[in-house]
Motif scaffolding. Sequence first.
Motif, PDB file in Angstrom:
ATOM      1  N   VAL A  36      -4.779   8.940 -13.895  1.00  0.00           N
ATOM      2  CA  VAL A  36      -3.443   9.112 -14.077  1.00  0.00           C
ATOM      3  C   VAL A  36      -2.852   8.883 -12.860  1.00  0.00           C
ATOM      4  CG1 VAL A  36      -1.746  10.684 -15.164  1.00  0.00           C
ATOM      5  CG2 VAL A  36      -4.094  10.802 -15.835  1.00  0.00           C
ATOM      6  N   LYS A  37      -3.132   9.311 -11.715  1.00  0.00           N
ATOM      7  CA  LYS A  37      -2.170   9.157 -10.379  1.00  0.00           C
ATOM      8  C   LYS A  37      -0.916   9.684 -10.721  1.00  0.00           C
ATOM      9  CE  LYS A  37      -5.194   5.242  -8.807  1.00  0.00           C
ATOM     10  NZ  LYS A  37      -6.456   6.098  -9.343  1.00  0.00           N
ATOM     11  N   PRO A  38      -0.479  10.850 -11.051  1.00  0.00           N
ATOM     12  CA  PRO A  38       0.767  11.167 -11.286  1.00  0.00           C
ATOM     13  C   PRO A  38       1.965  11.250 -10.102  1.00  0.00           C
ATOM     14  CG  PRO A  38      -0.730  13.248 -11.152  1.00  0.00           C
ATOM     15  CD  PRO A  38      -1.520  11.936 -11.121  1.00  0.00           C
ATOM     16  N   ILE A  39       1.313  11.039  -9.069  1.00  0.00           N
ATOM     17  CA  ILE A  39       2.331  11.334  -7.622  1.00  0.00           C
ATOM     18  C   ILE A  39       2.914   9.787  -7.520  1.00  0.00           C
ATOM     19  CG2 ILE A  39       1.042  13.046  -6.212  1.00  0.00           C
ATOM     20  CD1 ILE A  39      -0.245  10.571  -4.853  1.00  0.00           C
ATOM     21  N   LEU A  40       2.209   8.830  -8.350  1.00  0.00           N
ATOM     22  CA  LEU A  40       2.984   7.530  -8.150  1.00  0.00           C
ATOM     23  C   LEU A  40       4.271   7.279  -8.952  1.00  0.00           C
ATOM     24  CD1 LEU A  40      -0.204   5.029  -8.482  1.00  0.00           C
ATOM     25  CD2 LEU A  40       1.104   5.797  -6.384  1.00  0.00           C
ATOM     26  N   PHE A  41       4.367   8.614  -9.911  1.00  0.00           N
ATOM     27  CA  PHE A  41       5.304   8.270 -10.766  1.00  0.00           C
ATOM     28  C   PHE A  41       6.449   9.648 -10.795  1.00  0.00           C
ATOM     29  CE2 PHE A  41       1.756   6.738 -12.799  1.00  0.00           C
ATOM     30  CZ  PHE A  41       2.121   5.511 -12.995  1.00  0.00           C
ATOM     31  N   ILE A  42       5.912  10.658  -9.966  1.00  0.00           N
ATOM     32  CA  ILE A  42       6.818  11.982 -10.144  1.00  0.00           C
ATOM     33  C   ILE A  42       7.488  12.174  -8.743  1.00  0.00           C
ATOM     34  CG2 ILE A  42       5.618  13.283 -11.575  1.00  0.00           C
ATOM     35  CD1 ILE A  42       5.181  13.737  -7.807  1.00  0.00           C
ATOM     36  N   CYS A  43       7.198  11.569  -7.831  1.00  0.00           N
ATOM     37  CA  CYS A  43       7.998  11.660  -6.578  1.00  0.00           C
ATOM     38  C   CYS A  43       9.443  10.625  -6.824  1.00  0.00           C
ATOM     39  CB  CYS A  43       7.236  10.885  -5.475  1.00  0.00           C
ATOM     40  SG  CYS A  43       8.277  10.719  -3.662  1.00  0.00           S
ATOM     41  N   PRO A  44      10.552  11.620  -6.344  1.00  0.00           N
ATOM     42  CA  PRO A  44      11.742  10.905  -6.627  1.00  0.00           C
ATOM     43  C   PRO A  44      12.240  10.017  -5.494  1.00  0.00           C
ATOM     44  CG  PRO A  44      11.956  13.012  -5.755  1.00  0.00           C
ATOM     45  CD  PRO A  44      10.474  12.845  -6.072  1.00  0.00           C
ATOM     46  N   ALA A  45      11.569  10.044  -4.224  1.00  0.00           N
ATOM     47  CA  ALA A  45      11.682   9.217  -3.307  1.00  0.00           C
ATOM     48  C   ALA A  45      10.777   8.038  -3.198  1.00  0.00           C
ATOM     49  CB  ALA A  45      11.853  10.008  -1.936  1.00  0.00           C
ATOM     50  N   ARG A  46       9.851   8.009  -3.826  1.00  0.00           N
ATOM     51  CA  ARG A  46       8.976   6.777  -4.114  1.00  0.00           C
ATOM     52  C   ARG A  46       7.891   6.760  -2.614  1.00  0.00           C
ATOM     53  NH1 ARG A  46      12.209   1.983  -5.728  1.00  0.00           N
ATOM     54  NH2 ARG A  46      12.998   2.671  -7.756  1.00  0.00           N
ATOM     55  N   VAL A  47       7.705   7.952  -2.389  1.00  0.00           N
ATOM     56  CA  VAL A  47       6.780   8.208  -1.178  1.00  0.00           C
ATOM     57  C   VAL A  47       5.628   7.506  -1.276  1.00  0.00           C
ATOM     58  CG1 VAL A  47       5.733   9.784   0.464  1.00  0.00           C
ATOM     59  CG2 VAL A  47       8.280   9.860  -0.039  1.00  0.00           C
ATOM     60  N   PHE A  48       4.942   7.780  -2.398  1.00  0.00           N
ATOM     61  CA  PHE A  48       3.528   7.186  -2.495  1.00  0.00           C
ATOM     62  C   PHE A  48       3.517   5.761  -3.377  1.00  0.00           C
ATOM     63  CE2 PHE A  48       3.899  11.728  -2.820  1.00  0.00           C
ATOM     64  CZ  PHE A  48       3.039  12.172  -1.619  1.00  0.00           C
ATOM     65  N   LEU A  49       2.778   4.902  -2.907  1.00  0.00           N
ATOM     66  CA  LEU A  49       2.478   3.656  -3.577  1.00  0.00           C
ATOM     67  C   LEU A  49       1.090   3.307  -3.499  1.00  0.00           C
ATOM     68  CD1 LEU A  49       5.695   2.017  -1.671  1.00  0.00           C
ATOM     69  CD2 LEU A  49       5.612   2.788  -3.960  1.00  0.00           C
ATOM     70  N   LEU A  50       0.734   2.615  -4.416  1.00  0.00           N
ATOM     71  CA  LEU A  50      -0.739   2.162  -4.787  1.00  0.00           C
ATOM     72  C   LEU A  50      -0.876   0.708  -4.229  1.00  0.00           C
ATOM     73  CD1 LEU A  50      -3.388   2.294  -5.876  1.00  0.00           C
ATOM     74  CD2 LEU A  50      -2.609   1.230  -8.016  1.00  0.00           C
ATOM     75  N   ASN A  51      -1.889   0.631  -3.101  1.00  0.00           N
ATOM     76  CA  ASN A  51      -2.168  -0.387  -2.667  1.00  0.00           C
ATOM     77  C   ASN A  51      -3.214  -1.201  -3.419  1.00  0.00           C
ATOM     78  OD1 ASN A  51      -3.813  -2.585  -1.218  1.00  0.00           O
ATOM     79  ND2 ASN A  51      -3.266  -1.554   0.830  1.00  0.00           N
ATOM     80  N   GLU A  52      -2.805  -2.239  -4.126  1.00  0.00           N
ATOM     81  CA  GLU A  52      -3.698  -2.689  -5.407  1.00  0.00           C
ATOM     82  C   GLU A  52      -4.944  -3.288  -4.585  1.00  0.00           C
ATOM     83  OE1 GLU A  52      -2.905  -2.933  -8.431  1.00  0.00           O
ATOM     84  OE2 GLU A  52      -0.975  -2.212  -8.672  1.00  0.00           O
ATOM     85  N   SER A  53      -4.758  -3.787  -3.587  1.00  0.00           N
ATOM     86  CA  SER A  53      -6.176  -4.489  -3.345  1.00  0.00           C
ATOM     87  C   SER A  53      -7.378  -3.335  -2.529  1.00  0.00           C
ATOM     88  CB  SER A  53      -5.983  -5.556  -2.184  1.00  0.00           C
ATOM     89  OG  SER A  53      -5.143  -4.717  -0.940  1.00  0.00           O
ATOM     90  N   SER A  54      -6.879  -2.427  -2.031  1.00  0.00           N
ATOM     91  CA  SER A  54      -7.757  -1.369  -1.448  1.00  0.00           C
ATOM     92  C   SER A  54      -7.788  -0.153  -2.559  1.00  0.00           C
ATOM     93  CB  SER A  54      -7.328  -0.844  -0.037  1.00  0.00           C
ATOM     94  OG  SER A  54      -6.189   0.109  -0.342  1.00  0.00           O
ATOM     95  N   GLY A  55      -6.966  -0.027  -3.386  1.00  0.00           N
ATOM     96  CA  GLY A  55      -6.922   1.127  -4.218  1.00  0.00           C
ATOM     97  C   GLY A  55      -6.516   2.470  -3.813  1.00  0.00           C
TER      98      GLY A  55
END
Length: 93
Positions: A36-55
């Motif tokens: 699910v990786k909820p931190i990619l969606f719940i942080c109001p400041a977009r602190v967490f981003l997914l690096n698509e190549s490394s995961g």
Amino acid sequence: MAKKISLEDRLFLVQRNFGKKSHITIDQEAFRKDPVKPILFICPARVFLLNESSGECVINHENCLECGTCQVASRYVKWTNPSSGFGVTYKYS
Ligand code: SF4
């Protein structure tokens, strides 16, 4: 109709001084296994981003608003108070 304000403009209203050392760490293995990786969606400041190549999760700690939401939403994020003298200052409150 109210004017829509971008995240960048909203973040500009908050004075942040976090320095180079992150106050947020993450268990990358647990992050990768979380479907699910909820931190990619719940942080109001977009602190967490997914690096698509490394995961892996990229942490932009300097955007943090110190709201604490990531601590509630995820067991693999370790958030600590910024060191003395660092953190956020709200300009209008
Ligand atoms: S404390 Fe709030 S703003 Fe900071 S990383 Fe966690 S969810 Fe994002």
